[in-house]
Design a protein around this motif. Structure first.
Motif, PDB file in Angstrom:
ATOM      1  N   MET A  11       0.838  -1.198   0.000  1.00 38.95           N
ATOM      2  CA  MET A  11       0.000   0.000   0.000  1.00 38.95           C
ATOM      3  C   MET A  11       0.868   1.241   0.000  1.00 38.95           C
ATOM      4  SD  MET A  11      -3.035  -1.231  -0.070  1.00 38.95           S
ATOM      5  CE  MET A  11      -3.900   0.340   0.106  1.00 38.95           C
ATOM      6  N   GLY A  12       0.356   2.283  -0.642  1.00 42.37           N
ATOM      7  CA  GLY A  12       1.146   3.506  -0.693  1.00 42.37           C
ATOM      8  C   GLY A  12       0.283   4.729  -0.899  1.00 42.37           C
ATOM      9  N   TRP A  13       0.921   5.855  -0.717  1.00 44.39           N
ATOM     10  CA  TRP A  13       0.328   7.165  -1.003  1.00 44.39           C
ATOM     11  C   TRP A  13       1.227   7.886  -2.000  1.00 44.39           C
ATOM     12  CZ3 TRP A  13      -4.424   8.627   0.588  1.00 44.39           C
ATOM     13  CH2 TRP A  13      -5.000   7.921   1.645  1.00 44.39           C
ATOM     14  N   TYR A  14       0.597   8.414  -3.035  1.00 42.52           N
ATOM     15  CA  TYR A  14       1.259   9.246  -4.018  1.00 42.52           C
ATOM     16  C   TYR A  14       0.614  10.627  -3.974  1.00 42.52           C
ATOM     17  CZ  TYR A  14       3.434   5.194  -6.323  1.00 42.52           C
ATOM     18  OH  TYR A  14       4.190   4.083  -6.613  1.00 42.52           O
ATOM     19  N   ARG A  15       1.288  11.598  -4.566  1.00 42.99           N
ATOM     20  CA  ARG A  15       0.690  12.921  -4.697  1.00 42.99           C
ATOM     21  C   ARG A  15       1.054  13.523  -6.044  1.00 42.99           C
ATOM     22  NH1 ARG A  15       4.126  16.098   0.034  1.00 42.99           N
ATOM     23  NH2 ARG A  15       6.165  16.117  -1.037  1.00 42.99           N
ATOM     24  N   ARG A  21       3.131  12.320 -10.990  1.00 45.35           N
ATOM     25  CA  ARG A  21       2.720  11.792  -9.697  1.00 45.35           C
ATOM     26  C   ARG A  21       3.950  11.223  -8.998  1.00 45.35           C
ATOM     27  NH1 ARG A  21      -2.714   8.274  -9.733  1.00 45.35           N
ATOM     28  NH2 ARG A  21      -3.301  10.178 -10.864  1.00 45.35           N
ATOM     29  N   GLU A  22       4.111  11.566  -7.720  1.00 42.60           N
ATOM     30  CA  GLU A  22       5.282  11.101  -6.997  1.00 42.60           C
ATOM     31  C   GLU A  22       4.884  10.246  -5.793  1.00 42.60           C
ATOM     32  OE1 GLU A  22       7.755  13.838  -4.882  1.00 42.60           O
ATOM     33  OE2 GLU A  22       6.084  14.958  -4.012  1.00 42.60           O
ATOM     34  N   LEU A  23       5.723   9.278  -5.515  1.00 41.49           N
ATOM     35  CA  LEU A  23       5.505   8.417  -4.352  1.00 41.49           C
ATOM     36  C   LEU A  23       5.856   9.175  -3.081  1.00 41.49           C
ATOM     37  CD1 LEU A  23       4.939   5.631  -3.088  1.00 41.49           C
ATOM     38  CD2 LEU A  23       7.354   5.082  -3.505  1.00 41.49           C
ATOM     39  N   VAL A  24       4.952   9.130  -2.129  1.00 40.65           N
ATOM     40  CA  VAL A  24       5.170   9.785  -0.842  1.00 40.65           C
ATOM     41  C   VAL A  24       5.629   8.769   0.194  1.00 40.65           C
ATOM     42  CG1 VAL A  24       4.093  11.071   1.038  1.00 40.65           C
ATOM     43  CG2 VAL A  24       3.450  11.549  -1.340  1.00 40.65           C
ATOM     44  N   ALA A  25       4.900   7.672   0.295  1.00 38.24           N
ATOM     45  CA  ALA A  25       5.230   6.650   1.298  1.00 38.24           C
ATOM     46  C   ALA A  25       4.604   5.329   0.876  1.00 38.24           C
ATOM     47  CB  ALA A  25       4.719   7.049   2.683  1.00 38.24           C
ATOM     48  N   GLN A  26       5.250   4.243   1.315  1.00 42.63           N
ATOM     49  CA  GLN A  26       4.734   2.900   1.052  1.00 42.63           C
ATOM     50  C   GLN A  26       4.861   2.057   2.304  1.00 42.63           C
ATOM     51  OE1 GLN A  26       7.030   1.378  -2.300  1.00 42.63           O
ATOM     52  NE2 GLN A  26       5.231   1.505  -3.606  1.00 42.63           N
ATOM     53  N   ILE A  27       4.021   1.036   2.383  1.00 41.45           N
ATOM     54  CA  ILE A  27       4.108   0.121   3.519  1.00 41.45           C
ATOM     55  C   ILE A  27       3.761  -1.282   3.044  1.00 41.45           C
ATOM     56  CG2 ILE A  27       1.732   0.645   4.269  1.00 41.45           C
ATOM     57  CD1 ILE A  27       2.808   0.322   7.185  1.00 41.45           C
ATOM     58  N   PRO A  42       3.454  24.442   2.593  1.00 37.82           N
ATOM     59  CA  PRO A  42       2.728  24.738   1.341  1.00 37.82           C
ATOM     60  C   PRO A  42       3.120  23.798   0.205  1.00 37.82           C
ATOM     61  CG  PRO A  42       3.399  26.770   2.393  1.00 37.82           C
ATOM     62  CD  PRO A  42       4.029  25.661   3.187  1.00 37.82           C
ATOM     63  N   GLU A  43       4.364  23.356   0.183  1.00 36.40           N
ATOM     64  CA  GLU A  43       4.798  22.457  -0.891  1.00 36.40           C
ATOM     65  C   GLU A  43       4.215  21.052  -0.767  1.00 36.40           C
ATOM     66  OE1 GLU A  43       6.740  24.336   1.085  1.00 36.40           O
ATOM     67  OE2 GLU A  43       8.628  23.295   1.587  1.00 36.40           O
ATOM     68  N   ASP A  44       3.513  20.768   0.317  1.00 37.98           N
ATOM     69  CA  ASP A  44       2.790  19.499   0.440  1.00 37.98           C
ATOM     70  C   ASP A  44       1.426  19.553  -0.241  1.00 37.98           C
ATOM     71  OD1 ASP A  44       4.050  19.347   3.784  1.00 37.98           O
ATOM     72  OD2 ASP A  44       4.772  18.184   2.068  1.00 37.98           O
ATOM     73  N   THR A  45       1.038  20.737  -0.678  1.00 40.88           N
ATOM     74  CA  THR A  45      -0.240  20.895  -1.368  1.00 40.88           C
ATOM     75  C   THR A  45      -0.258  20.055  -2.634  1.00 40.88           C
ATOM     76  OG1 THR A  45      -0.625  23.102  -0.480  1.00 40.88           O
ATOM     77  CG2 THR A  45      -1.762  22.512  -2.533  1.00 40.88           C
ATOM     78  N   ALA A  46      -1.264  19.202  -2.768  1.00 42.32           N
ATOM     79  CA  ALA A  46      -1.360  18.292  -3.905  1.00 42.32           C
ATOM     80  C   ALA A  46      -2.643  17.480  -3.789  1.00 42.32           C
ATOM     81  CB  ALA A  46      -0.168  17.344  -3.946  1.00 42.32           C
ATOM     82  N   VAL A  47      -2.934  16.757  -4.840  1.00 40.37           N
ATOM     83  CA  VAL A  47      -3.942  15.709  -4.744  1.00 40.37           C
ATOM     84  C   VAL A  47      -3.216  14.429  -4.324  1.00 40.37           C
ATOM     85  CG1 VAL A  47      -5.669  14.336  -5.945  1.00 40.37           C
ATOM     86  CG2 VAL A  47      -5.390  16.765  -6.506  1.00 40.37           C
ATOM     87  N   TYR A  48      -3.687  13.826  -3.275  1.00 37.49           N
ATOM     88  CA  TYR A  48      -3.075  12.611  -2.739  1.00 37.49           C
ATOM     89  C   TYR A  48      -3.900  11.400  -3.170  1.00 37.49           C
ATOM     90  CZ  TYR A  48       0.203  15.257   0.064  1.00 37.49           C
ATOM     91  OH  TYR A  48       1.235  16.086   0.472  1.00 37.49           O
ATOM     92  N   TYR A  49      -3.184  10.411  -3.694  1.00 37.89           N
ATOM     93  CA  TYR A  49      -3.821   9.204  -4.202  1.00 37.89           C
ATOM     94  C   TYR A  49      -3.376   7.988  -3.402  1.00 37.89           C
ATOM     95  CZ  TYR A  49      -4.934  11.942  -8.370  1.00 37.89           C
ATOM     96  OH  TYR A  49      -5.415  12.890  -9.242  1.00 37.89           O
ATOM     97  N   CYS A  50      -4.323   7.193  -3.032  1.00 38.06           N
ATOM     98  CA  CYS A  50      -4.034   5.904  -2.417  1.00 38.06           C
ATOM     99  C   CYS A  50      -3.710   4.893  -3.520  1.00 38.06           C
ATOM    100  CB  CYS A  50      -5.250   5.441  -1.624  1.00 38.06           C
ATOM    101  SG  CYS A  50      -5.064   3.852  -0.803  1.00 38.06           S
ATOM    102  N   HIS A  51      -2.734   4.052  -3.264  1.00 38.12           N
ATOM    103  CA  HIS A  51      -2.281   3.076  -4.252  1.00 38.12           C
ATOM    104  C   HIS A  51      -2.161   1.706  -3.605  1.00 38.12           C
ATOM    105  CE1 HIS A  51       1.110   0.892  -6.284  1.00 38.12           C
ATOM    106  NE2 HIS A  51       0.332   1.163  -7.331  1.00 38.12           N
ATOM    107  N   ALA A  52      -2.579   0.699  -4.352  1.00 36.97           N
ATOM    108  CA  ALA A  52      -2.433  -0.685  -3.904  1.00 36.97           C
ATOM    109  C   ALA A  52      -1.810  -1.505  -5.028  1.00 36.97           C
ATOM    110  CB  ALA A  52      -3.788  -1.270  -3.512  1.00 36.97           C
TER     111      ALA A  52
END
Length: 117
Positions: free
Chosen positions: A34-38, A45-51, A87-97
């Motif tokens: 599972m991960g979050w992209y933004r 689209r960039e990867l923010v975190a994965q688990i 402010p640079e965290d502003t984005a659309v965040y997408y959940c990824h599986a």
């Protein structure tokens, strides 16, 4: 059919916090990476975190120490706790599986996070 439903985005001030949630349905949650992209307009689209299913987490450098990804396999939900927002965290965040048994990616619908200065 796998579906991802996100929640928790919104508007927050500089230095504030938000928690994103993403619930997976239609399959066995624990097998997925599972991960979050933004994504911001005009950029990839960039990867923010994965688990992993066993709870091993990785982060992009810019969010280390501020964001925490976690998962609750019993609830089939992954979370992204975001602190000290900029402010640079502003984005659309997408959940990824990612299902590495069938080599398939799944995406949520996206949730807007806006950090005001």
């Amino acid at each position: 059919q796998v579906q991802l439903v996100e929640s928790g985005g919104g508007l927050v001030q500089l230095g504030g916090s938000l928690r994103l949630s993403c619930k997976l349905s239609g399959s066995i949650f624990s097998i997925f990476l599972m991960g979050w992209y933004r994504q911001v307009p005009g950029k990839q689209r960039e990867l923010v975190a994965q688990i992993t299913g066993k709870g091993i987490a990785t982060y992009t450098e810019s969010v280390k120490g501020r964001f925490t990804i976690s998962r609750d396999n019993a609830k089939a939900t992954v979370y992204l706790e975001m602190n000290t927002l900029k402010p640079e965290d502003t984005a659309v965040y997408y959940c990824h599986a990612y299902d590495n048994l069938v080599l398939h990616n799944y995406w949520g619908q996206g949730t807007q996070v806006t950090v005001s200065s």
